[in-house]
Design an enzyme around this catalytic site. Structure first.
Site, mmCIF file in Angstrom:
data_model
loop_
_atom_site.group_PDB
_atom_site.id
_atom_site.type_symbol
_atom_site.label_atom_id
_atom_site.label_comp_id
_atom_site.label_asym_id
_atom_site.label_seq_id
_atom_site.Cartn_x
_atom_site.Cartn_y
_atom_site.Cartn_z
ATOM 1 N N HIS A 37 60.571 26.571 -117.318
ATOM 2 C CA HIS A 37 61.512 27.342 -116.485
ATOM 3 C C HIS A 37 61.599 28.780 -117.000
ATOM 4 O O HIS A 37 61.636 29.731 -116.224
ATOM 5 C CB HIS A 37 62.921 26.735 -116.562
ATOM 6 C CG HIS A 37 63.027 25.334 -116.034
ATOM 7 N ND1 HIS A 37 63.297 24.264 -116.838
ATOM 8 C CD2 HIS A 37 62.935 24.832 -114.780
ATOM 9 C CE1 HIS A 37 63.360 23.160 -116.109
ATOM 10 N NE2 HIS A 37 63.140 23.472 -114.860
ATOM 11 N N SER A 187 58.675 19.233 -119.060
ATOM 12 C CA SER A 187 59.456 18.701 -117.946
ATOM 13 C C SER A 187 60.851 18.358 -118.456
ATOM 14 O O SER A 187 61.011 17.938 -119.614
ATOM 15 C CB SER A 187 58.786 17.427 -117.412
ATOM 16 O OG SER A 187 59.707 16.689 -116.636
HETATM 17 P P1 AMP Z 1 62.853 21.715 -111.696
HETATM 18 O O1 AMP Z 1 64.053 22.152 -112.475
HETATM 19 O O2 AMP Z 1 62.118 20.576 -112.304
HETATM 20 O O3 AMP Z 1 63.152 21.573 -110.233
HETATM 21 O O4 AMP Z 1 61.838 22.945 -111.805
HETATM 22 C C1 AMP Z 1 62.185 24.227 -111.375
HETATM 23 C C2 AMP Z 1 60.930 25.061 -111.301
HETATM 24 O O5 AMP Z 1 60.315 25.133 -112.589
HETATM 25 C C3 AMP Z 1 59.881 24.464 -110.342
HETATM 26 O O6 AMP Z 1 59.276 25.504 -109.599
HETATM 27 C C4 AMP Z 1 58.927 23.802 -111.303
HETATM 28 O O7 AMP Z 1 57.625 23.662 -110.791
HETATM 29 C C5 AMP Z 1 58.962 24.750 -112.481
HETATM 30 N N1 AMP Z 1 58.499 24.083 -113.705
HETATM 31 C C6 AMP Z 1 58.890 22.858 -114.156
HETATM 32 N N2 AMP Z 1 58.193 22.536 -115.259
HETATM 33 C C7 AMP Z 1 57.345 23.558 -115.503
HETATM 34 C C8 AMP Z 1 56.350 23.818 -116.496
HETATM 35 N N3 AMP Z 1 56.089 22.947 -117.460
HETATM 36 N N4 AMP Z 1 55.679 24.990 -116.433
HETATM 37 C C9 AMP Z 1 55.941 25.881 -115.443
HETATM 38 N N5 AMP Z 1 56.854 25.695 -114.480
HETATM 39 C C10 AMP Z 1 57.550 24.558 -114.502
#
Ligand code: AMP
Length: 282
Positions: A37, A187
């Site tokens: 993030h 993640s």
């Molecule tokens: P989330 O909080 O899981 O909904 O993720 C929010 C944003 O962060 C989304 O656009 C995800 O694809 C991105 N994101 C999550 N994990 C990663 C990562 N390891 N590297 C880059 N972006 C990420």
């Protein structure tokens, strides 16, 4: 950092910024922030005069109540990270603020193929929930640029399609996957992996790197079979799918050698945790 909890308050605040000719970048998240993030927010900050982040665990994209309940929400730590990055505005709405009534949970829009393949096979309606919340957020924030992670590759394509179909005036930027030192894609769910599962989880990226590194020297179909064996032989990884698809449409490829740009995508459950990873093979 300004924090807004209602769409109306945020919209008014950003209107003034926009009227002053300042570029607005936006990073939507579900919180439990990590370095993945952070990389999106740093890019957003670097490329725009005003960086907006949102934290909202969107119930309409979960079709498993336990998964929703177990979703980590360390809001204090998240705010510390946002302050450290220098994010200008945080949108932190309640479920009631985003979904004030039953009508607001409905969207008369079909994602078609993208909304029904791969990740959606086991989680029907998941991307409808994603499209619904992203559209609402874009209507409130009206950013010039939206930052999405490649980590959720299908989600990124869904959002690109949504933006194109509704002719929303926003550029969608795809951001690279940030990984742990051993390759595991970062993640929010990783903190739920116990020691053994954490060790097994690194096989997902190992299989993807193996594919990418050897593509070109051996037929892809053969490589894919060998990469699948790397996961299946482990015995502790329940693979939901491991496929090579067209990177623009996610359509299956009749001939793996033919498409100019391909993406290999994995979803697997490791130690009870649903993990995703992918790699572009061109
Ligand atoms: P989330 O909080 O899981 O909904 O993720 C929010 C944003 O962060 C989304 O656009 C995800 O694809 C991105 N994101 C999550 N994990 C990663 C990562 N390891 N590297 C880059 N972006 C990420």
């Amino acid at each position: 950092m300004h924090i807004f909890k209602t769409p109306e308050g945020l919209h008014r605040h950003l209107q003034v910024i926009r009227q002053n000719g300042i570029r607005i970048g936006f990073v939507p998240t579900m919180g439990a922030l990590h370095l993945g993030h952070r990389s999106l927010m740093e890019k957003c900050k670097h490329e725009n005069g005003h960086c907006v982040a949102s934290i909202f665990v969107n119930p309409t994209q979960f079709n498993n109540a336990t998964d929703l309940e177990k979703y980590p929400q360390p809001i204090g730590k998240d705010i510390e990270m946002l302050l450290d990055i220098g994010v200008d505005t945080l949108f932190l709405p309640s479920v009631e603020a985003m979904y004030p009534n039953e009508q607001s949970k409905k969207m008369d829009y079909s994602l078609g193929f993208l909304g029904s393949t791969l990740e959606a096979s086991a989680r029907p309606g998941h991307f409808d929930g994603v499209a619904l919340i992203v559209k609402k957020l874009l209507e409130v924030v009206e950013p010039h640029t939206l930052y999405m992670g490649q980590k959720d590759y299908q989600q990124y394509l869904v959002v690109k399609q949504l933006v194109a179909d509704f002719k929303l005036p926003v550029d969608v930027v795809r951001c690279d996957i940030v990984r742990e030192a051993d390759g595991l894609a970062m993640s929010s769910r990783n903190i739920r992996l116990d020691k053994g599962a954490r060790e097994n989880a690194k096989q997902l990226s190992a299989a993807l790197f193996y594919l990418k590194e050897n593509a070109g020297s051996q037929p892809l179909a053969q490589l894919l079979e060998a990469a699948k064996r790397m996961l299946n032989d482990n015995g502790e990884i329940a693979v939901e799918y491991f496929e090579i698809r067209d990177s623009e449409t996610l359509r299956p490829l009749e001939n793996l050698a033919s498409a100019p740009s391909k993406v290999a995508l994995i979803a697997a459950t490791v130690g009870g945790v649903h993990l995703l990873d992918n790699i572009i093979i061109s």
